[in-house]
Design a protein around this motif. Structure first.
Motif, short mmCIF file in Angstrom:
data_model
loop_
_atom_site.label_atom_id
_atom_site.label_comp_id
_atom_site.label_asym_id
_atom_site.label_seq_id
_atom_site.Cartn_x
_atom_site.Cartn_y
_atom_site.Cartn_z
N UNK A 35 0.82 -1.22 0.00
CA UNK A 35 0.00 0.00 0.00
C UNK A 35 0.85 1.27 0.00
N UNK A 36 1.92 1.26 -0.78
CA UNK A 36 2.81 2.41 -0.89
C UNK A 36 2.25 3.42 -1.88
N UNK A 37 2.11 4.68 -1.49
CA UNK A 37 1.62 5.70 -2.43
C UNK A 37 2.50 5.71 -3.68
N UNK A 38 1.86 5.62 -4.84
CA UNK A 38 2.58 5.49 -6.10
C UNK A 38 1.86 6.24 -7.19
N UNK A 39 2.54 6.39 -8.30
CA UNK A 39 1.96 6.96 -9.51
C UNK A 39 1.98 5.87 -10.57
N UNK A 40 0.86 5.74 -11.29
CA UNK A 40 0.75 4.74 -12.35
C UNK A 40 0.44 5.47 -13.66
N UNK A 41 1.21 5.15 -14.70
CA UNK A 41 0.99 5.74 -16.01
C UNK A 41 0.29 4.73 -16.91
N UNK A 42 -0.83 5.13 -17.49
CA UNK A 42 -1.57 4.21 -18.37
C UNK A 42 -0.97 4.16 -19.77
N UNK A 43 -0.06 5.06 -20.09
CA UNK A 43 0.58 5.06 -21.41
C UNK A 43 1.77 4.09 -21.46
N UNK A 44 2.71 4.23 -20.54
CA UNK A 44 3.93 3.41 -20.57
C UNK A 44 3.91 2.30 -19.51
N UNK A 45 2.83 2.22 -18.73
CA UNK A 45 2.65 1.20 -17.68
C UNK A 45 3.68 1.30 -16.56
N UNK A 46 4.35 2.41 -16.43
CA UNK A 46 5.33 2.58 -15.36
C UNK A 46 4.60 2.82 -14.04
N UNK A 47 5.12 2.22 -12.99
CA UNK A 47 4.63 2.43 -11.63
C UNK A 47 5.83 2.92 -10.84
N UNK A 48 5.69 4.08 -10.21
CA UNK A 48 6.84 4.65 -9.50
C UNK A 48 6.39 5.51 -8.33
N UNK A 49 7.35 5.86 -7.48
CA UNK A 49 7.12 6.71 -6.33
C UNK A 49 7.85 8.03 -6.55
N UNK A 50 7.30 9.08 -5.97
CA UNK A 50 7.93 10.40 -6.09
C UNK A 50 9.29 10.40 -5.38
N UNK A 51 10.14 11.30 -5.78
CA UNK A 51 11.46 11.43 -5.14
C UNK A 51 11.31 11.73 -3.65
N UNK A 52 10.33 12.55 -3.29
CA UNK A 52 10.10 12.89 -1.88
C UNK A 52 9.70 11.65 -1.08
N UNK A 53 8.85 10.81 -1.67
CA UNK A 53 8.42 9.60 -0.97
C UNK A 53 9.58 8.62 -0.83
N UNK A 54 10.39 8.48 -1.86
CA UNK A 54 11.56 7.60 -1.79
C UNK A 54 12.47 8.04 -0.65
N UNK A 55 12.71 9.34 -0.54
CA UNK A 55 13.56 9.86 0.54
C UNK A 55 12.92 9.60 1.90
N UNK A 56 11.62 9.77 1.99
CA UNK A 56 10.91 9.54 3.25
C UNK A 56 11.05 8.08 3.69
N UNK A 57 10.88 7.15 2.76
CA UNK A 57 11.01 5.71 3.08
C UNK A 57 12.45 5.39 3.47
N UNK A 58 13.41 5.88 2.70
CA UNK A 58 14.81 5.58 2.98
C UNK A 58 15.25 6.17 4.32
#
Length: 94
Positions: A35-58
């Motif tokens: 249940x990690x907040x993420x962004x999903x692109x319907x064009x390229x099917x990429x699923x990723x997290x924002x840089x701020x969220x990555x830093x928060x998790x790390x």
């Protein structure tokens, strides 16, 4: 929410909660974070997290006792874990 995909720049993106896998700072193992907040692109099917969220998790993984975490944890539970330090004193980026 971002207004375009970070990879293909499409505007066909949406917010989502996804399962991600993260290596612990000490490199001993990886954990599953649900249940990690993420962004999903319907064009390229990429699923990723924002840089701020990555830093928060790390930062959180660096500041908690990761031995108390099993193979999997929810994002909310991860962020609720008590910190051993108030902040990451080894982060000189800010």
């Amino acid at each position: 929410m971002q207004n375009k995909c970070a990879w293909c720049e499409s505007k066909n993106i949406c917010d989502s909660k996804e399962t991600v896998y993260w290596e612990l700072p000490d490199g001993t193992r990886a954990i599953q974070i649900n249940d990690t907040p993420s962004t999903v692109c319907s064009e390229c099917d990429m699923v990723y997290q924002s840089d701020d969220l990555v830093k928060e998790i790390e930062d959180q993984l660096f500041l908690i006792d990761t031995k108390k975490i099993g193979k999997e944890i929810s994002y909310a539970k991860l962020m609720e874990q008590p910190r051993l330090l108030k902040r990451n004193y080894f982060d000189f980026t800010s």
